[in-house]
Design a protein around this motif. Structure first.
Motif, short mmCIF file in Angstrom:
data_model
loop_
_atom_site.label_atom_id
_atom_site.label_comp_id
_atom_site.label_asym_id
_atom_site.label_seq_id
_atom_site.Cartn_x
_atom_site.Cartn_y
_atom_site.Cartn_z
N ARG A 28 -12.87 -5.53 113.83
CA ARG A 28 -12.99 -6.82 114.54
C ARG A 28 -13.46 -6.65 115.97
O ARG A 28 -14.19 -7.48 116.50
CB ARG A 28 -11.64 -7.55 114.51
N LYS A 29 -13.09 -5.53 116.62
CA LYS A 29 -13.40 -5.37 118.03
C LYS A 29 -14.66 -4.55 118.29
O LYS A 29 -15.42 -4.84 119.20
CB LYS A 29 -12.22 -4.71 118.76
N TRP A 30 -14.86 -3.47 117.54
CA TRP A 30 -15.92 -2.53 117.89
C TRP A 30 -16.97 -2.37 116.80
O TRP A 30 -18.03 -1.82 117.05
CB TRP A 30 -15.33 -1.15 118.20
N GLY A 31 -16.68 -2.81 115.60
CA GLY A 31 -17.66 -2.69 114.54
C GLY A 31 -17.56 -1.39 113.75
O GLY A 31 -17.74 -1.39 112.54
N ARG A 32 -17.25 -0.26 114.41
CA ARG A 32 -17.14 1.02 113.71
C ARG A 32 -15.99 1.82 114.30
O ARG A 32 -16.14 2.43 115.36
CB ARG A 32 -18.44 1.82 113.82
N PRO A 33 -14.84 1.83 113.66
CA PRO A 33 -13.73 2.64 114.16
C PRO A 33 -14.12 4.12 114.21
O PRO A 33 -14.86 4.61 113.35
CB PRO A 33 -12.62 2.39 113.13
N TYR A 34 -13.63 4.83 115.20
CA TYR A 34 -14.04 6.20 115.42
C TYR A 34 -13.32 7.19 114.49
O TYR A 34 -13.92 8.17 114.02
CB TYR A 34 -13.73 6.61 116.87
N LEU A 35 -12.04 6.98 114.28
CA LEU A 35 -11.22 7.98 113.61
C LEU A 35 -11.21 7.78 112.10
O LEU A 35 -11.08 6.66 111.61
CB LEU A 35 -9.79 7.92 114.15
N THR A 36 -11.33 8.88 111.36
CA THR A 36 -11.33 8.81 109.90
C THR A 36 -9.90 8.87 109.37
O THR A 36 -8.96 9.24 110.07
CB THR A 36 -12.13 9.97 109.31
N ARG A 37 -9.76 8.53 108.11
CA ARG A 37 -8.44 8.58 107.48
C ARG A 37 -7.89 10.01 107.50
O ARG A 37 -6.69 10.23 107.72
CB ARG A 37 -8.54 8.07 106.04
N ALA A 38 -8.76 11.00 107.29
CA ALA A 38 -8.32 12.39 107.26
C ALA A 38 -7.73 12.84 108.60
O ALA A 38 -6.84 13.70 108.64
CB ALA A 38 -9.48 13.30 106.87
N PHE A 39 -8.20 12.27 109.70
CA PHE A 39 -7.68 12.65 111.01
C PHE A 39 -6.18 12.42 111.08
O PHE A 39 -5.43 13.28 111.58
CB PHE A 39 -8.38 11.84 112.11
N PHE A 40 -5.71 11.29 110.58
CA PHE A 40 -4.29 10.98 110.68
C PHE A 40 -3.45 11.90 109.81
O PHE A 40 -2.33 12.28 110.18
CB PHE A 40 -4.06 9.51 110.34
N ASP A 41 -3.97 12.30 108.65
CA ASP A 41 -3.25 13.28 107.84
C ASP A 41 -3.14 14.62 108.57
O ASP A 41 -2.09 15.28 108.54
CB ASP A 41 -3.96 13.48 106.50
N LEU A 42 -4.24 15.02 109.23
CA LEU A 42 -4.24 16.32 109.91
C LEU A 42 -3.28 16.35 111.09
O LEU A 42 -2.53 17.31 111.25
CB LEU A 42 -5.66 16.64 110.37
N ILE A 43 -3.28 15.30 111.91
CA ILE A 43 -2.34 15.31 113.04
C ILE A 43 -0.91 15.12 112.55
O ILE A 43 0.04 15.61 113.16
CB ILE A 43 -2.70 14.26 114.11
N GLY A 44 -0.76 14.39 111.43
CA GLY A 44 0.58 14.24 110.86
C GLY A 44 1.15 15.56 110.41
O GLY A 44 2.36 15.82 110.53
N ASP A 45 0.29 16.43 109.90
CA ASP A 45 0.74 17.76 109.48
C ASP A 45 0.96 18.69 110.66
O ASP A 45 1.90 19.49 110.65
CB ASP A 45 -0.30 18.39 108.54
N ALA A 46 0.09 18.58 111.68
CA ALA A 46 0.08 19.59 112.74
C ALA A 46 0.94 19.24 113.95
O ALA A 46 1.42 20.14 114.64
CB ALA A 46 -1.36 19.85 113.19
N MET A 47 1.11 17.94 114.23
CA MET A 47 1.76 17.59 115.50
C MET A 47 2.61 16.33 115.39
O MET A 47 2.70 15.55 116.33
CB MET A 47 0.71 17.43 116.60
N ALA A 48 3.28 16.15 114.26
CA ALA A 48 4.09 14.95 114.06
C ALA A 48 5.20 14.82 115.09
O ALA A 48 5.61 13.71 115.45
CB ALA A 48 4.67 14.93 112.65
N ASP A 49 5.71 15.96 115.60
CA ASP A 49 6.77 15.90 116.60
C ASP A 49 6.27 15.36 117.93
O ASP A 49 7.08 15.01 118.80
CB ASP A 49 7.39 17.29 116.81
N ARG A 50 4.96 15.31 118.10
CA ARG A 50 4.36 14.76 119.31
C ARG A 50 3.84 13.34 119.09
O ARG A 50 3.06 12.84 119.89
CB ARG A 50 3.21 15.66 119.77
N ILE A 51 4.27 12.70 118.02
CA ILE A 51 3.79 11.36 117.68
C ILE A 51 4.98 10.42 117.53
O ILE A 51 5.99 10.77 116.90
CB ILE A 51 2.97 11.39 116.37
#
Length: 394
Positions: free
Chosen positions: A248-271
């Motif tokens: 709605r705001k930018w037309g093309r979100p930058y982050l892919t779905r895989a990005f959230f899985d990767l940070i969830g695995d690697a740095m969930a304690d920082r989220i």
């Protein structure tokens, strides 16, 4: 004898040892006096997740060309997250008018070299130097970045959202400094959210209480999730919110779905994931990254329209969490004068710019000087609008 350094450049963090990068990004010698002790956005985990997920790369116009500086033994002593850019999207320091003017005059503004945490308008270290690096390592890194700009035939070199100390060093090295503005909540040692409200004027205090009531009503509840509490279904819901807001705001979100899985695995304690639930369904959420001293609010989204829900999820929940867990500040992202009425103070941010073309350099320097004068005037007016009781601001 002065230390000798060797510079090289890599097009993927896979070519760098994670521990070596992180020893430069967040050396254990940092203190609060340095502005922050730990920044999540310059970690190997965060930056490599952007690469591995396809959120950055040639397809997106963010091509990694990270700068590395090694000592005589081959040890990494300084580095910078750098990208060759074919556009000015995702930076939050807007130079499109410079590009348009230069190209109207017959120049070629792109490609340019960007030193940044992609898609992340949060101040942090950009010239990453190990705590035990030999003297001169930072200067060697600045020189390496200038050499890279020349080798890539880029028009310019931009360092966005550096720390004030880095901005000063870049200015002394001949970069043009540009001032910007954000709004941050500063924790003045409040004992609770109610204690924070007590520091506000009566009218503002009542307004925030009303907004919080109306945001949740009788049917919305809030969950704050961190570490192992964040499960795949939470990421699935949050990504739907992120995509809806981005579309709605930018037309093309930058982050892919895989990005959230990767940070969830690697740095969930920082989220810290703040999720709103209506009945059994998640309907809105916000993602925050956690330093040692600051909470960094990043993305949010909602599938329902609800007055003040954005303020509750993104601002008030972050303030409440910061107070409860002893964080010194909340940085809630770019722009937003509406944050002032909700206890967020105006602060200066920095960027630094270096140009190959002398004419372009002179024009940008003049622009930044005049822009800074206007910013100073505006921030003075905003300080007068802060919602704190008068005795709190004297």
């Amino acid at each position: 004898m002065a230390a000798k350094f060797t510079a090289r450049f890599v097009q993927s963090l896979e070519k760098v040892e994670a521990a070596a990068w992180d020893a430069c990004a967040n050396p254990p010698t940092l203190t609060q006096a340095d502005g922050e002790r730990f920044n999540p956005f310059i970690t190997y985990a965060f930056l490599s997740a952007l690469e591995r997920s396809g959120s950055v790369g040639a397809r997106t116009g963010w091509s990694p060309v990270h700068a590395l500086v090694e000592d005589e033994s081959g040890r990494l002593v300084a580095c910078a997250p750098a990208y060759l850019k074919a556009h000015s999207l995702g930076e939050y320091v807007f130079d499109q008018s410079w590009a348009q003017a230069y190209e109207r005059a017959g120049g070629k503004y792109y490609p340019k070299l960007q030193v940044a945490a992609p898609f992340t308008p949060a101040t942090g270290r950009r010239l990453l130097v190990a705590g035990d690096a030999p003297a001169g390592a930072r200067d060697a890194l600045i020189g390496a970045l200038r050499g890279l700009r020349q080798a890539l035939k880029a028009s310019s070199l931009h360092v966005t959202f550096p720390t004030p100390q880095e901005a000063q060093a870049l200015g002394e090295a001949g970069f043009i400094l540009r001032a910007g503005e954000q709004f941050h909540f500063v924790n003045e040692g409040y004992a609770s959210f109610e204690d924070f409200l007590g520091a506000l004027s009566s009218r503002k205090r009542k307004g925030i209480k009303r907004e919080r009531r109306e945001a949740l009503g009788d049917d919305v509840t809030i969950e704050r999730l961190r570490g192992a509490e964040i499960r795949p279904e939470h990421w699935e819901s949050f990504f739907a919110f992120y995509m809806d807001t981005g579309a709605r705001k930018w037309g093309r979100p930058y982050l892919t779905r895989a990005f959230f899985d990767l940070i969830g695995d690697a740095m969930a304690d920082r989220i810290l994931l703040v999720m709103a639930k209506q009945g059994a369904e998640y309907v809105a959420g916000a993602i925050n990254f956690l330093g040692d001293d600051a909470i960094y609010g990043r993305n949010w989204g909602a599938l329902i329209e609800r007055p003040f829900l954005h303020f509750e999820i993104c601002y008030y929940q972050a303030i409440d969490y910061a107070i409860a867990h002893g964080y010194t500040r909340v940085e809630a992202g770019a722009q937003g004068e509406h944050k002032i009425a909700r206890g967020y103070r105006p602060v200066v941010t920095w960027s630094a710019h270096d140009f190959d073309d002398a004419g372009l350099r002179a024009a940008v320097a003049d622009y930044c000087e005049r822009e800074r004068a206007a910013l100073d005037e505006m921030m003075a007016a905003q300080e007068a609008e802060l919602p704190f009781r008068k005795e709190e601001t004297m």
